[in-house]
Motif scaffolding. Structure first.
Motif, mmCIF file in Angstrom:
data_model
loop_
_atom_site.group_PDB
_atom_site.id
_atom_site.type_symbol
_atom_site.label_atom_id
_atom_site.label_comp_id
_atom_site.label_asym_id
_atom_site.label_seq_id
_atom_site.Cartn_x
_atom_site.Cartn_y
_atom_site.Cartn_z
ATOM 1 N N LYS B 82 -38.673 68.801 -17.171
ATOM 2 C CA LYS B 82 -38.508 67.649 -16.205
ATOM 3 C C LYS B 82 -39.860 67.170 -15.742
ATOM 4 O O LYS B 82 -40.779 67.972 -15.260
ATOM 5 C CB LYS B 82 -37.638 68.177 -15.196
ATOM 6 C CG LYS B 82 -35.969 68.264 -15.676
ATOM 7 C CD LYS B 82 -35.255 68.050 -14.324
ATOM 8 C CE LYS B 82 -34.677 69.407 -13.928
ATOM 9 N NZ LYS B 82 -33.966 69.323 -12.747
ATOM 10 N N LYS B 84 -41.312 64.149 -13.055
ATOM 11 C CA LYS B 84 -41.388 63.232 -11.804
ATOM 12 C C LYS B 84 -42.126 61.934 -12.350
ATOM 13 O O LYS B 84 -43.252 61.896 -12.259
ATOM 14 C CB LYS B 84 -41.704 63.625 -10.813
ATOM 15 C CG LYS B 84 -41.000 62.702 -9.648
ATOM 16 C CD LYS B 84 -39.872 63.094 -8.931
ATOM 17 C CE LYS B 84 -39.551 62.196 -7.672
ATOM 18 N NZ LYS B 84 -39.266 60.799 -7.954
ATOM 19 N N ASN B 95 -36.720 60.373 -12.188
ATOM 20 C CA ASN B 95 -36.473 61.560 -13.023
ATOM 21 C C ASN B 95 -36.315 61.308 -14.382
ATOM 22 O O ASN B 95 -35.936 60.507 -14.964
ATOM 23 C CB ASN B 95 -34.701 61.787 -12.683
ATOM 24 C CG ASN B 95 -34.587 62.466 -11.388
ATOM 25 O OD1 ASN B 95 -35.541 63.122 -10.663
ATOM 26 N ND2 ASN B 95 -33.327 62.255 -10.568
ATOM 27 N N LEU B 97 -36.871 63.276 -18.367
ATOM 28 C CA LEU B 97 -36.536 64.471 -19.137
ATOM 29 C C LEU B 97 -37.527 64.410 -20.240
ATOM 30 O O LEU B 97 -37.668 63.433 -20.916
ATOM 31 C CB LEU B 97 -35.233 64.406 -19.735
ATOM 32 C CG LEU B 97 -34.898 65.431 -20.757
ATOM 33 C CD1 LEU B 97 -34.778 66.837 -20.045
ATOM 34 C CD2 LEU B 97 -33.540 65.189 -21.460
#
Lengths: 510, 304
Positions: B82, B84, B95, B97
Motif C-alpha cells: 500500500k 499513500k 490510497n 495499491l
C-alpha cells in the motif's frame, strides 16, 4: 539517344542521396557554419567510409580535366579516398579553428557540391550535438479500433503484437508512395547508436523535377523551412515531430503545412490491412530530446514521473536479495517516510537533544527539503537534462464561493458574457486549451462560475523550479496539487479538482 | 612527481579498502541483526542505558521486517503493498495499491516493475484503475488491462468483473519472457562475436558513424554504376550485425556477404517465421527452414 541525366521532364521520383547541392546554397552554408570542428571531421570520415562513397563523392585528382587546371586553387585535390581519410585523421589530431575544416570541405574536397545525403547527415549530427535545438511534439500511433475484430485486437497471445511494426524498407516505400504525388522529397532514415531512436529527415523539394539542376535553384523564399524531422523511439508507439528551423527563425505557415502533409502520411505508411493507425496527440511539447525520451520514451519512466520516479529507479524497493539495512537503507527510509506521510514531521532525533535557535531554522529548511523529496522523488533535478520549458494548464474548477452570496450571483451573471470575447481576441491561432463546445455546454449546465483561468510555467526547467520553490518555502509542498510536480507527464492540460483531466480507460504512458 | 603519483595510488587504494570494509561491516551488521534470538536476549539482559536498548530493538525490528519482505518477494514474484499518494487532491484520499513484479533471470533478480492502482469509482470501491506504472511500452499493458481489469465508463454502470490476480500473472509472464528474450539476444550477440555497442561516448574518430542509415537502398536504383564493395565479400563468411527491436520480437542478422535474414520470434522464444535473402534478392529457402525452432540455437542451426 540523349543521356538520361540531361533531360528535364517532370517526373515522379524522389530525390536520391547522391544529388548534389552547390556549396553556396543557403541550406548548405547554414548547416555547415553551425557545426563544430569535431563534428565536421567526424562527418567527413563518415562520408569517406566505403559504404557511403556512392552518396558523397569528393573531388579527386582523377575528376579534374587536364585543361581546367587552376593555378590559384587553394586545395589540391587528393589522389584517392585513402589519402583524404589520412588528411582528415591528421586534422582531427591537430588543434585548430573550425573554419579550417569547413573551408576544406566546402571549397576543397567537396567543391563540386554537397550531396543530399551529406546535408542530411550534417543536420542530424547537429541535432545530436544540440539535443535542445528544435521544438518537438510527441504524438502516439494509435490503432483505429476495428469494428469487426474488436475481440481480436484485445487478445494477448504468444505471437500478438500491440505496437505498430516498424520495418524500414516497407515503411519508406509506403511513405514515398503516399507523398510522391504531392511533392518531391529526399528522405534519410537513420538509426541512432547513442540514443534509442530512429530519425527520419524529410527534405522537401518544391519542384516538378528531381534533377540536380532543379535542386540548386533557390526559390527565394528565405523563411521557408525545407526539412522536417520525425523521431521514433525504439519499442514504443510514439512519434516526435519537428520542423528544422534555423535559430531564431519563425516557422512559416508553409513549413507547418509541409510538416502536416508528411505527418498525415506517416500513420498511413504504418498501416497494413486490418491494422490501421492514426496519430493521437499526447499533449506533450518540449525542446529537450532527453525529456521526450523520459516522458514518452521506450523505458520505465513514461507513467512514473514526478514523485513516482522513486518507483522507476530502485529507491523504493531494493533488490529482493539485498538484505542490508544499515547503509544506504537509511537513504530510502527517509524517502519513503516523506512519501508515506506527506505531513512528514521532522523527527527530533533523540540523539541530538540540544538545539540552538539557529538549528531550528535549518530544521525547518530540512523539513521542507524532505517534503520536496517526498513530492518530487528523484525527479526535477536542475541538471538532469530533462527540463520542460513550458507547461500550460487551464483550471476548470469552479470559482471558490465568496462569503457574500449576493455578490457571487452578480459575478456569475457578468462572467459568462465577458469570458467569451476575451477568448477571441487572445491570439491569432486557437490554443489547444480553448474549451471545446462540449466543455462549454457542460460548464453552462452547472450552477457555479468557472472562469477561464490559465496558468503558464515557463523557464529552463519548470519542475526543477517548482521543486526549488518548495524547498525555499515559497510554495507549500504539502498542499501543492500533484500536477505541479510533473507527475501528470503533460505540458498542456486542463485541471479539474486538482488533477489533470485524462481520458477514461486510457492507461498513462503506453 | 613519482611520489605524488604513488601517493595518489595509495589514496585510491585506501578508498577502495574503506569501501570494501564498509560493505563487509554492513553485511556483518545485517547478519548479526538477523540472529534468531536477538530480540528476546535484548529484552532479558540488563543494559546501561534504556535508550540504547530501544535503539537496538528498533534496528532488529527493521532488519527482521526487511528479511520478511525480501523472502516474501523472492518467493512470490508478484507482491502487493500500500502507498499513500502525497497529492492532496488525489482520488480516494490517496490510497494506492501497488503491485510489484520481480523478474529473475539466471539466478539473479534483474529488475522490479511496479503497477499502482487507485479506486476512481466511488460507487464500486473494488474497481481498480491503473494510476501509475513502470512497465515499458513494449509490454502490452493496455490490452492486458482491457482484458482483466475492465473499468466501467460511468459510475452508474454495473461494474464488469476484474481479476487482479490473473492480470498480475499475465503481466509477469510478459515481463519475464521479455527479459529472457533480451538475455538470449545478448548471448547470441556474444556467440556471433558482433562487437557490442561502443561503451560510452567513444569519441575516437575511427568509427564515427552516429548510426545506421536504414534507407541507403533508395538511391541504389538511381545509380547505374553499382560499386560492389568487394573487399567485404572476401574472407570467411561471418555475421556482421545482429540486431533486434526493443521487444526482441524480430531479429535481423546481416552476414558479411550481404545476406540478410529477418526472424520473427514469438513471446516464448520460438522462431516461427523467417526470411533470408541474398544480396541479389533471392530467397534462401534452406536457411529459412533451418532457422525455425528455439531462439537459443538459432546460430548453430544457421551454421549447420
Amino acid at each position: 539517344m540523349a543521356p538520361k541525366a540531361k533531360t528535364t521532364v517532370p517526373d515522379c521520383k524522389n530525390v536520391p542521396h547522391s544529388h548534389r547541392l552547390p556549396t553556396t546554397h543557403r541550406e548548405v552554408q547554414r548547416t555547415f557554419t553551425k557545426l563544430s570542428r569535431q563534428s565536421l571531421v567526424s562527418l567527413a570520415h563518415q562520408w569517406l567510409a566505403k559504404k557511403n562513397r556512392d552518396f558523397c563523392r569528393p573531388y579527386l585528382l582523377g575528376d579534374r580535366d587536364a585543361d581546367e587546371e587552376d593555378e590559384d586553387e587553394q586545395y589540391t585535390p587528393a589522389q584517392s579516398y585513402e589519402e583524404l581519410q589520412e588528411i582528415y585523421k591528421e586534422l582531427a589530431a591537430r588543434k585548430g579553428g573550425k573554419r579550417e575544416i569547413q573551408d576544406r570541405i566546402l571549397e576543397g574536397d567537396w567543391r563540386t557540391g554537397v550531396s543530399m545525403y551529406q546535408l542530411a547527415t550534417a543536420e542530424i549530427q547537429y541535432l545530436l550535438d544540440h539535443p535542445n535545438s528544435l521544438r518537438w511534439t510527441a504524438k502516439r500511433l494509435a490503432r483505429i479500433p476495428n469494428a469487426k475484430s474488436v475481440s481480436l485486437d484485445m487478445e494477448v497471445t504468444n505471437d500478438s503484437e500491440h505496437l505498430p511494426r516498424f520495418q524500414a524498407q516497407t515503411f519508406m516505400a509506403n511513405l514515398a508512395r503516399e507523398l510522391t504525388p504531392l511533392m518531391k522529397a529526399h528522405y534519410l532514415l537513420i538509426k541512432i547508436k547513442t540514443m534509442p531512436m530512429t530519425i527520419l529527415r524529410v527534405y522537401i523539394h518544391d519542384s516538378p523535377y528531381s534533377t540536380e539542376a532543379s535542386l540548386a535553384v533557390d526559390n527565394g523564399n528565405v523563411d521557408s523551412a525545407r526539412a522536417v524531422f520525425f523521431i521514433w523511439p525504439n519499442g514504443s508507439p510514439f512519434v516526435y515531430s519537428s520542423i528544422a528551423n534555423h535559430f531564431g527563425q519563425v516557422i512559416s505557415d508553409d513549413g507547418r503545412h509541409l510538416r502536416d502533409i508528411v505527418q498525415q502520411a506517416i500513420p498511413k505508411a504504418f498501416s497494413r490491412p486490418s491494422a490501421r493507425y492514426q496519430l493521437a496527440s499526447t499533449n506533450f511539447t518540449t525542446k529537450s530530446l532527453d525529456a521526450l525520451l523520459a516522458y514518452r520514451g521506450p523505458g520505465k519512466s513514461n507513467a512514473a514521473s514526478g514523485g513516482w520516479s522513486i518507483f522507476q529507479d530502485h529507491s523504493f524497493s531494493q533488490n529482493a536479495l539485498d538484505f542490508i539495512t544499515s547503509q544506504r537503507g537509511d537513504g530510502h527510509e527517509k524517502n519513503r517516510m516523506g512519501r508515506d506521510n506527506a505531513t512528514g514531521t521532522a523527527k527530533a532525533g533523540p540523539g541530538r537533544p540540544k538545539r540552538t535557535l539557529e538549528d531550528k531554522e535549518t530544521s525547518e529548511a530540512k523539513r521542507r527539503r524532505e517534503v520536496a523529496a517526498g513530492r518530487f522523488g528523484s525527479s526535477a533535478q536542475p541538471n538532469d537534462g530533462q527540463g520542460l520549458e513550458r507547461v500550460e494548464v487551464r483550471i476548470d474548477d469552479p470559482f471558490p464561493p465568496v462569503p457574500d452570496s449576493s455578490e457571487q450571483a452578480d459575478d456569475a451573471e457578468t462572467s459568462n458574457i465577458s469570458a467569451q470575447p476575451a477568448n477571441h481576441n487572445r491570439r491569432g491561432r486557437p490554443s489547444m486549451l480553448d474549451r471545446s463546445q462540449d466543455e462549454i455546454e457542460e460548464l453552462e449546465g452547472g450552477d457555479s462560475w468557472v472562469p477561464d483561468v490559465r496558468v503558464v510555467f515557463q523557464g529552463s526547467h519548470v519542475f526543477a523550479g517548482v521543486r526549488q520553490l518548495v524547498e525555499q518555502g515559497v510554495v507549500d509542498g504539502e498542499n501543492m496539487p500533484g500536477w505541479m510536480t510533473g507527475e501528470a507527464g503533460v505540458t498542456i492540460g486542463a485541471v479539474k479538482e486538482g488533477r489533470i483531466r485524462t481520458k477514461s480507460g486510457q492507461i498513462p504512458g503506453v | 612527481m613519482d611520489t605524488a603519483e604513488a601517493l595518489d595510488a595509495d589514496i585510491s587504494d585506501l578508498h577502495d579498502r574503506i569501501a570494501t570494509l564498509r560493505a563487509h561491516r554492513a553485511n556483518l551488521t545485517s547478519i548479526l541483526l538477523s540472529q534468531p534470538h536477538l530480540p528476546t536476549r535484548l529484552e532479558q539482559r540488563p543494559v546501561l542505558h534504556e535508550r540504547n536498548r530501544r535503539n537496538a530493538v528498533k534496528l532488529v525490528q527493521k532488519q527482521s521486517n526487511r528479511n520478511l519482505e525480501n523472502i516474501y518477494r523472492a518467493c512470490a514474484g508478484v507482491t502487493a503493498y500500500k502507498v499513500k499518494d502525497p497529492d492532496p487532491c488525489a482520488i480516494d484520499d490517496g490510497n494506492v495499491l501497488g503491485v510489484r513484479i520481480e523478474v529473475s533471470v539466471g539466478g539473479r533478480f534483474v529488475e522490479t516493475y511496479h503497477v499502482l492502482f487507485n479506486r476512481p469509482n466511488t460507487a464500486h470501491k473494488t474497481m481498480l484503475k491503473i494510476h501509475k506504472h513502470t512497465i515499458p511500452p513494449c509490454i502490452p499493458l493496455q490490452p492486458l488491462a482491457n482484458r482483466w481489469l475492465p473499468t466501467a465508463k460511468k459510475s452508474a454502470e454495473e461494474p464488469k468483473e476484474q481479476n487482479l490476480v490473473k492480470f498480475g500473472r499475465h503481466l509477469r509472464k510478459e515481463l519475464v519472457s521479455w527479459h529472457l528474450r533480451l538475455n538470449t539476444l545478448e548471448k547470441l550477440r556474444k556467440d556471433a562475436k558482433v562487437e557490442d555497442k561502443p561503451a560510452g561516448p567513444d569519441e575516437s574518430n575511427i568509427e564515427p558513424a552516429v548510426g545506421t542509415v536504414l534507407n541507403a537502398f533508395v538511391s541504389d536504383d538511381e545509380d547505374s554504376e553499382e560499386e560492389d564493395p568487394l573487399s567485404e565479400a572476401v574472407g570467411p563468411l561471418r555475421i556482421s550485425t545482429l540486431d533486434a527491436d526493443a521487444a526482441v520480437r524480430e531479429i535481423t542478422i546481416t552476414w558479411s556477404n550481404g545476406r540478410v535474414g529477418i526472424f520473427k520470434v514469438t513471446k516464448d522464444g520460438e522462431v516461427d517465421k523467417a526470411v533470408v535473402r541474398t544480396k541479389e534478392g533471392a530467397r534462401e529457402a534452406s536457411l529459412v527452414s533451418k532457422a525455425l525452432g528455439r531462439i537459443e540455437g538459432l546460430l548453430e542451426r544457421l551454421e549447420a
